[in-house]
Design a protein around this motif. Structure first.
Motif, PDB file in Angstrom:
ATOM      1  N   GLU A 104     -42.167 -19.690  67.052  1.00 36.93           N
ATOM      2  CA  GLU A 104     -43.291 -18.774  67.274  1.00 36.93           C
ATOM      3  C   GLU A 104     -43.389 -17.706  66.190  1.00 36.93           C
ATOM      4  O   GLU A 104     -44.486 -17.218  65.897  1.00 36.93           O
ATOM      5  CB  GLU A 104     -43.158 -18.127  68.646  1.00 36.93           C
ATOM      6  N   SER A 105     -42.266 -17.362  65.592  1.00 39.36           N
ATOM      7  CA  SER A 105     -42.275 -16.337  64.536  1.00 39.36           C
ATOM      8  C   SER A 105     -42.549 -16.939  63.158  1.00 39.36           C
ATOM      9  O   SER A 105     -42.610 -16.207  62.164  1.00 39.36           O
ATOM     10  CB  SER A 105     -40.935 -15.600  64.515  1.00 39.36           C
ATOM     11  N   GLY A 106     -42.699 -18.265  63.102  1.00 39.86           N
ATOM     12  CA  GLY A 106     -42.988 -18.924  61.831  1.00 39.86           C
ATOM     13  C   GLY A 106     -41.767 -19.145  60.971  1.00 39.86           C
ATOM     14  O   GLY A 106     -41.893 -19.535  59.803  1.00 39.86           O
ATOM     15  N   LYS A 107     -40.559 -18.946  61.520  1.00 39.29           N
ATOM     16  CA  LYS A 107     -39.333 -19.106  60.743  1.00 39.29           C
ATOM     17  C   LYS A 107     -38.788 -20.533  60.793  1.00 39.29           C
ATOM     18  O   LYS A 107     -37.849 -20.863  60.064  1.00 39.29           O
ATOM     19  CB  LYS A 107     -38.274 -18.122  61.245  1.00 39.29           C
ATOM     20  N   ARG A 108     -39.348 -21.345  61.654  1.00 35.79           N
ATOM     21  CA  ARG A 108     -38.993 -22.749  61.725  1.00 35.79           C
ATOM     22  C   ARG A 108     -40.268 -23.582  61.837  1.00 35.79           C
ATOM     23  O   ARG A 108     -41.211 -23.193  62.534  1.00 35.79           O
ATOM     24  CB  ARG A 108     -38.104 -23.049  62.938  1.00 35.79           C
ATOM     25  N   THR A 109     -40.268 -24.705  61.151  1.00 40.13           N
ATOM     26  CA  THR A 109     -41.400 -25.626  61.242  1.00 40.13           C
ATOM     27  C   THR A 109     -41.021 -26.756  62.186  1.00 40.13           C
ATOM     28  O   THR A 109     -40.079 -27.511  61.900  1.00 40.13           O
ATOM     29  CB  THR A 109     -41.754 -26.214  59.863  1.00 40.13           C
ATOM     30  N   PRO A 110     -41.693 -26.870  63.316  1.00 37.08           N
ATOM     31  CA  PRO A 110     -41.309 -27.897  64.287  1.00 37.08           C
ATOM     32  C   PRO A 110     -41.607 -29.295  63.760  1.00 37.08           C
ATOM     33  O   PRO A 110     -42.572 -29.504  63.016  1.00 37.08           O
ATOM     34  CB  PRO A 110     -42.170 -27.576  65.507  1.00 37.08           C
ATOM     35  N   THR A 111     -40.786 -30.255  64.162  1.00 40.26           N
ATOM     36  CA  THR A 111     -41.038 -31.651  63.795  1.00 40.26           C
ATOM     37  C   THR A 111     -42.237 -32.162  64.588  1.00 40.26           C
ATOM     38  O   THR A 111     -42.615 -31.567  65.611  1.00 40.26           O
ATOM     39  CB  THR A 111     -39.819 -32.519  64.113  1.00 40.26           C
ATOM     40  N   PRO A 112     -42.846 -33.266  64.157  1.00 40.08           N
ATOM     41  CA  PRO A 112     -43.961 -33.832  64.941  1.00 40.08           C
ATOM     42  C   PRO A 112     -43.594 -34.116  66.389  1.00 40.08           C
ATOM     43  O   PRO A 112     -44.406 -33.895  67.291  1.00 40.08           O
ATOM     44  CB  PRO A 112     -44.290 -35.125  64.179  1.00 40.08           C
ATOM     45  N   ALA A 113     -42.358 -34.585  66.612  1.00 40.35           N
ATOM     46  CA  ALA A 113     -41.933 -34.887  67.989  1.00 40.35           C
ATOM     47  C   ALA A 113     -41.854 -33.617  68.824  1.00 40.35           C
ATOM     48  O   ALA A 113     -42.264 -33.601  69.999  1.00 40.35           O
ATOM     49  CB  ALA A 113     -40.582 -35.599  67.966  1.00 40.35           C
ATOM     50  N   VAL A 114     -41.325 -32.533  68.244  1.00 44.28           N
ATOM     51  CA  VAL A 114     -41.236 -31.259  68.971  1.00 44.28           C
ATOM     52  C   VAL A 114     -42.631 -30.702  69.242  1.00 44.28           C
ATOM     53  O   VAL A 114     -42.917 -30.195  70.333  1.00 44.28           O
ATOM     54  CB  VAL A 114     -40.375 -30.248  68.181  1.00 44.28           C
ATOM     55  N   LEU A 115     -43.507 -30.796  68.270  1.00 43.40           N
ATOM     56  CA  LEU A 115     -44.879 -30.312  68.459  1.00 43.40           C
ATOM     57  C   LEU A 115     -45.563 -31.060  69.602  1.00 43.40           C
ATOM     58  O   LEU A 115     -46.256 -30.451  70.434  1.00 43.40           O
ATOM     59  CB  LEU A 115     -45.683 -30.487  67.174  1.00 43.40           C
ATOM     60  N   GLU A 116     -45.381 -32.371  69.641  1.00 43.91           N
ATOM     61  CA  GLU A 116     -45.994 -33.168  70.709  1.00 43.91           C
ATOM     62  C   GLU A 116     -45.425 -32.775  72.070  1.00 43.91           C
ATOM     63  O   GLU A 116     -46.153 -32.682  73.057  1.00 43.91           O
ATOM     64  CB  GLU A 116     -45.762 -34.649  70.439  1.00 43.91           C
ATOM     65  N   LEU A 117     -44.108 -32.525  72.119  1.00 43.15           N
ATOM     66  CA  LEU A 117     -43.473 -32.087  73.361  1.00 43.15           C
ATOM     67  C   LEU A 117     -44.040 -30.748  73.818  1.00 43.15           C
ATOM     68  O   LEU A 117     -44.375 -30.562  75.008  1.00 43.15           O
ATOM     69  CB  LEU A 117     -41.962 -31.977  73.138  1.00 43.15           C
ATOM     70  N   LEU A 118     -44.170 -29.789  72.889  1.00 45.11           N
ATOM     71  CA  LEU A 118     -44.694 -28.474  73.240  1.00 45.11           C
ATOM     72  C   LEU A 118     -46.143 -28.558  73.704  1.00 45.11           C
ATOM     73  O   LEU A 118     -46.557 -27.837  74.622  1.00 45.11           O
ATOM     74  CB  LEU A 118     -44.568 -27.519  72.053  1.00 45.11           C
ATOM     75  N   ALA A 119     -46.940 -29.426  73.067  1.00 45.94           N
ATOM     76  CA  ALA A 119     -48.330 -29.601  73.497  1.00 45.94           C
ATOM     77  C   ALA A 119     -48.391 -30.104  74.942  1.00 45.94           C
ATOM     78  O   ALA A 119     -49.219 -29.639  75.734  1.00 45.94           O
ATOM     79  CB  ALA A 119     -49.053 -30.566  72.561  1.00 45.94           C
ATOM     80  N   GLN A 120     -47.495 -31.036  75.294  1.00 40.45           N
ATOM     81  CA  GLN A 120     -47.460 -31.552  76.666  1.00 40.45           C
ATOM     82  C   GLN A 120     -47.061 -30.447  77.645  1.00 40.45           C
ATOM     83  O   GLN A 120     -47.659 -30.287  78.714  1.00 40.45           O
ATOM     84  CB  GLN A 120     -46.472 -32.717  76.754  1.00 40.45           C
ATOM     85  N   LYS A 121     -46.043 -29.674  77.284  1.00 38.50           N
ATOM     86  CA  LYS A 121     -45.571 -28.605  78.158  1.00 38.50           C
ATOM     87  C   LYS A 121     -46.625 -27.504  78.355  1.00 38.50           C
ATOM     88  O   LYS A 121     -46.734 -26.893  79.423  1.00 38.50           O
ATOM     89  CB  LYS A 121     -44.288 -27.980  77.584  1.00 38.50           C
ATOM     90  N   LEU A 122     -47.396 -27.243  77.284  1.00 43.93           N
ATOM     91  CA  LEU A 122     -48.417 -26.197  77.342  1.00 43.93           C
ATOM     92  C   LEU A 122     -49.748 -26.715  77.873  1.00 43.93           C
ATOM     93  O   LEU A 122     -50.697 -25.930  78.027  1.00 43.93           O
ATOM     94  CB  LEU A 122     -48.619 -25.605  75.948  1.00 43.93           C
ATOM     95  N   ASP A 123     -49.833 -28.038  78.094  1.00 42.92           N
ATOM     96  CA  ASP A 123     -51.070 -28.670  78.584  1.00 42.92           C
ATOM     97  C   ASP A 123     -52.252 -28.374  77.643  1.00 42.92           C
ATOM     98  O   ASP A 123     -53.316 -27.941  78.072  1.00 42.92           O
ATOM     99  CB  ASP A 123     -51.393 -28.188  80.013  1.00 42.92           C
TER     100      ASP A 123
END
Length: 427
Positions: free
Chosen positions: A39-58
């Motif tokens: 969230e602070s921009g200090k890490r770039t999430p992998t595509p798999a993590v991004l997809e997981l977060l999108a599912q969790k956030l609906d």
């Protein structure tokens, strides 16, 4: 803000809208500290993590990546498709409006590739409307951005062409040579041969025939190596132009007709119409006895151009060639009608073509015995040619103007214009 900053900000915004803490969003797959770094921009999430977060956030993955929802992305792609279709169908004003409206959509801002596609489409639509100066401005702005290799070559082709059409030949050469003239040339491909064809046309118009002949041979070799219709058309057409410039008229027609035959089988309607028009113009210069055949080709090309995304310059050029055909056939009223039709399509940015239209009108009026009208048109020829830099094409128009003045009985004036033509040709 970087892409990572923007992605992190969107995750944080949606998480808070959902009433979740970082720990709740992270559990059980991730750690809350990792979510905090994202969230602070200090890490770039992998595509798999991004997809997981999108599912969790609906929410959609598209929103986290680009700031637009899947529905908004679909709307943008649909609007871009309609704009492209309008351009391909020759509805150039509608295409220009659609591309402009799409660029005003704030949702496009973060979609770099789609925005570049839209700006490039707008440049082509603006060129088709005859606004060459605005097209150059858009293409130069695009050229300054980070582009994919394919897009960079496509922008160079368009910019080189528009510079040539607006008689800025040195700028056209610079654009083409920036890619093809370096110490290490990229491997030949269809699009690079097409860029080479556009660059060669600039060499030809500027009178650099030695470089044109050398480069035409390179393009023929490249086309033979590639063995593709697109490369063959570009190479044969360039060979035709060079052959004509060196006095090998029938050979040039042979090359041109081969290019037209390949284009007719595999090319887009607009390109077929353009090369048909060019072959007809070549016939008028080399084989004037075949004027009726050339005229029929031009009439067919005019009909095809009207149904495609052809520029106003292309359509005006077709009318000017029809005026030339009518003069050769001795139908001066028809020549005047086509000359005025060509002028009505021009916006003042293609000075050499404007001068050519006035020159043909002068000849038609002179043949009808209307000396005053003929002299008025010749005066307009000088006004359009005067600001142009010296080039082979401009020199030939000055020479034709001198011949027309001599025909009208202005011997003293014709001598001055002959001298201008020779100076323009570097003689």
């Amino acid at each position: 803000m970087t892409t990572s900053d923007l992605v992190g900000l969107r995750i944080k915004t949606v998480r808070r809208q959902r009433g979740l803490s970082q720990a709740q969003l992270a559990h059980p797959e991730l750690s809350d500290s990792y979510v905090s770094l994202i969230e602070s921009g200090k890490r770039t999430p992998t595509p798999a993590v991004l997809e997981l977060l999108a599912q969790k956030l609906d929410c959609s993955l598209s929103y986290l990546l680009n700031g637009v929802t899947a529905e908004q992305m679909e709307d943008i792609e649909l609007a871009l498709g309609y704009a492209r279709l309008a351009l391909e169908n020759g509805e150039v004003l509608e295409a220009r409006t659609r591309f402009t409206e799409l660029l005003a959509d704030n949702n496009l801002t973060g979609l770099t590739v789609l925005r570049q596609d839209t700006e490039f489409g707008l440049a082509l639509a603006v060129e088709a409307c005859g606004d060459l100066g605005e097209a150059i401005a858009i293409l130069r702005r695009l050229q300054s951005e980070e582009l994919s290799p394919e897009r960079r070559v496509a922008v160079a082709i368009a910019l080189c062409r528009v510079y040539r059409l607006s008689d800025q030949l040195s700028e056209a050469v610079k654009v083409g040579e920036a890619i093809l003239g370096g110490p290490v040339r990229p491997a030949w491909s269809d699009v690079l041969v097409e860029l080479g064809a556009t660059l060669l046309a600039a060499y030809m118009h500027s009178g650099d025939l030695l470089r044109a002949r050398q480069f035409a041979a390179e393009l023929l070799n490249a086309a033979d190596m590639l063995g593709t219709p697109r490369a063959a058309v570009a190479a044969y057409w360039n060979a035709a132009m060079v052959a004509e410039s060196t006095g090998h008229g029938e050979e040039s027609l042979s090359f041109a007709e081969r290019a037209l035959a390949i284009q007719s089988e595999t090319g887009q309607p607009r390109n077929i119409a353009r090369i048909r028009m060019a072959v007809a113009g070549m016939m008028l210069r080399i084989r004037p006895s075949a004027v009726e055949d050339a005229r029929q080709m031009l009439l067919r090309a005019r009909e095809e151009l009207a149904q495609t995304s052809a520029s106003t310059h292309d359509r005006a050029n077709c009318e000017v060639e029809l005026a030339r055909a009518e003069i050769i056939a001795g139908r001066h009223e028809g020549a005047i009608a086509h000359g005025h039709a060509g002028q009505s399509l021009l916006t003042g940015s293609a000075r050499a073509l404007e001068a050519e239209a006035h020159l043909l009108l002068s000849r038609a009026h002179g043949a009808r015995g209307d000396r005053a009208q003929a002299e008025g048109e010749l005066h307009a020829v000088k006004e359009w040619l005067d600001p142009l830099p010296d080039s082979r094409h401009v020199a030939s128009t000055w020479y034709a103007a001198a011949e027309t003045m001599e025909f009208l009985g202005d011997t003293e004036g014709s001598v001055e214009v002959y001298q201008r033509a020779l100076a323009c040709a570097g003689l």
